[in-house]
Design a protein around this motif. Structure first.
Motif, PDB file in Angstrom:
ATOM      1  N   ASP A  36       0.837  -1.197   0.000  1.00 34.27           N
ATOM      2  CA  ASP A  36       0.000   0.000   0.000  1.00 34.27           C
ATOM      3  C   ASP A  36       0.872   1.248   0.000  1.00 34.27           C
ATOM      4  OD1 ASP A  36       0.705   0.441   2.639  1.00 34.27           O
ATOM      5  OD2 ASP A  36      -1.329   0.877   3.309  1.00 34.27           O
ATOM      6  N   ARG A  86      -6.877  -8.103  11.244  1.00 34.23           N
ATOM      7  CA  ARG A  86      -7.988  -7.910  10.285  1.00 34.23           C
ATOM      8  C   ARG A  86      -7.322  -7.658   8.951  1.00 34.23           C
ATOM      9  NH1 ARG A  86      -6.115  -2.751   9.032  1.00 34.23           N
ATOM     10  NH2 ARG A  86      -4.928  -2.047  10.824  1.00 34.23           N
ATOM     11  N   GLU A 109      -5.682  -2.501   1.052  1.00 32.34           N
ATOM     12  CA  GLU A 109      -5.121  -3.742   0.498  1.00 32.34           C
ATOM     13  C   GLU A 109      -6.223  -4.739   0.118  1.00 32.34           C
ATOM     14  OE1 GLU A 109      -4.103  -2.151   3.184  1.00 32.34           O
ATOM     15  OE2 GLU A 109      -1.959  -2.410   3.554  1.00 32.34           O
TER      16      GLU A 109
END
Ligand code: AMP
Ligand code: GLY
Length: 428
Positions: free
Chosen positions: A218, A293, A298
């Motif tokens: 990212d 999580r 992404e």
């Protein structure tokens, strides 16, 4: 089956989009959702911290599978809360219990876990307000730059990289003595600076076996060429061309397997996603952080590359049968460009009317984040507003698709980075 996704961002829109394609998905709910999630699920206006409201919804709608999108409800114990109700004993929840969630909820806890299980990570020491003077002495002997991390959740803002002793001393003072990040900086981890290229690896585990999902990179800073303040993420790409073959094998052997084994041997109730933030230091992977999580943005490139049925994967995750399910990955490239409200991550306007959302372009998907519907029109309702994912046979093709559509969507003061993926193309 009836399914609930908890959250309201681009990550949750992407998860709901994929779940809705499954034959096994009957009614799909999302709480609270956004203007985009309405197309694939039923939005229910209950916040992610309203555990009681969520519990009532699960009972009322006969929901049997819950996917928790963001970290805060996991760290606050949504899993044990829901499972402690007699009526929800059979509920399948994708997301760890309270202790597992500490891998993200406490940087000090994560560090201790990594050290205990021999997982490569930057050297560090943890300090509190009581040991502030020791921290200042310690800063005098470490190499600069140095990384200061608030122990608790700080909405992605709790990490400060200091270039010299003067700023490091002033910063540790603000963090520990002046509660710069509130309770989150009651403890601070001082960590060695790692120089390299970052990427993220995503793992799905049922507590016993695991599947490695597509990796992603990212783009955190607001400005092109990675300049300016950090954001939640301005774009993402998958796969990551500098991290294939041998490198991914090293990640699996030295990080993923010891992490899964460590969770088991420490008797930590962990099932769900593990997001491992990595630094590639001269070909060697080091863990920068664990998240409990999926990442945002992404997810917007990882999930579209999964060909397998996501409901099946989620059910297998919660029933200890992940090893029996096949994970099929598309070898295409996905890239996501995040469109934000001008001014973000500082002050920005909400309520601008968004144009161009009805366009349908082959190989692209628009995932909403900060959007809101009012009288049939869609308006901006947050800093990160949309992510446009493009899928193609090469990075160039996927970027052409995302940027092609991005150029047709607009509102007053829209901003996006024009260089997502460019660094990887020069590396290729
Ligand atoms: P985190 O919130 O832990 O993901 O940290 C935010 C960002 O800080 C990361 O994405 C990295 O760019 C940077 N960072 C964190 N830890 C380190 C480290 N030890 N060395 C260099 N950069 C780091
Ligand atoms: N994109 C980084 C995160 O989701 O934490």
């Amino acid at each position: 089956m009836n399914i609930l996704v908890i959250g309201s961002g681009g990550r949750e829109h992407t998860i709901a989009w994929k779940l809705s394609q499954s034959k096994r998905c009957k009614n799909l709910y999302i709480a609270p959702g956004n203007a985009g999630t309405e197309k694939v699920a039923q939005n229910v206006n209950i916040g992610v911290s309203d555990f009681e409201g969520l519990k009532n919804l699960i009972i009322e709608k006969n929901i049997s599978l819950v996917i928790v999108g963001p970290e805060a409800p996991l760290v606050d114990g949504i899993r044990p809360y829901l499972l402690s109700d007699n009526r929800l004993k059979e509920l399948k929840i994708v997301g760890p219990g309270k202790e597992g969630a500490m891998l993200e909820g406490s940087k000090d806890y994560a560090k201790q876990f990594m050290v205990k299980h021999g997982i490569p990570t930057a050297g560090s020491k943890t300090f509190t307000k009581e040991t502030l003077s020791d921290a200042k002495e310690y800063l005098k002997i470490v190499k600069m730059p140095i990384v200061l991390k608030a122990d608790g959740l700080a909405a992605g803002k709790g990490v400060i990289i200091c270039q010299n002793l003067k700023t490091a001393t002033a910063t540790i003072d603000k963090m520990l003595a002046k509660a710069m990040f509130g309770d989150a900086s009651k403890m601070v981890v001082i960590e060695e600076f790692l120089s390299g290229i970052e990427l993220s690896v995503f793992v799905l585990t049922d507590g016993n076996s695991y599947k490695v999902l597509p990796e992603a990179k990212d783009y955190k800073p607001i400005g092109e060429n990675n300049t300016g303040p950090n954001t939640g993420g301005m774009g993402s790409v998958s796969p990551v061309n500098f991290a294939q073959g041998d490198f991914l094998k090293k990640v699996e052997d030295s990080i993923i397997i010891p992490t899964i084994n460590g969770l088991k041997s420490d008797n930590i109730d962990y099932l769900g996603f593990i997001f491992i933030g990595l630094m590639n230091v001269k070909g060697e992977p080091y863990v920068i952080e664990y998240n409990v999580r999926m990442g945002d943005p992404e997810t917007q490139v990882v999930i579209p590359r999964i060909k397998s049925d996501l409901v099946e994967l989620m059910v297998a995750t919660t029933t200890g049968t992940l090893s029996e399910v096949e994970l099929e990955i598309d070898d295409k490239t996905a890239s996501a460009v995040v469109m934000v409200a001008g001014g973000y991550p500082e002050k920005y306007e909400k309520g601008d009317s968004i144009h161009g959302l009805d366009l349908e372009v082959d190989g692209t998907v628009i995932f909403h984040a900060g959007t809101k519907k009012s009288e049939g029109n869609i308006f901006t309702n947050g800093g990160r507003v949309l992510a446009v994912t493009g899928i193609g046979n090469s990075m160039q093709e996927s970027l052409d698709k995302s940027y092609g559509l991005v150029s047709k969507i607009y509102w007053d003061n829209v901003y996006f980075r024009k260089d997502i993926g460019h660094d990887l193309m020069t590396l290729a």
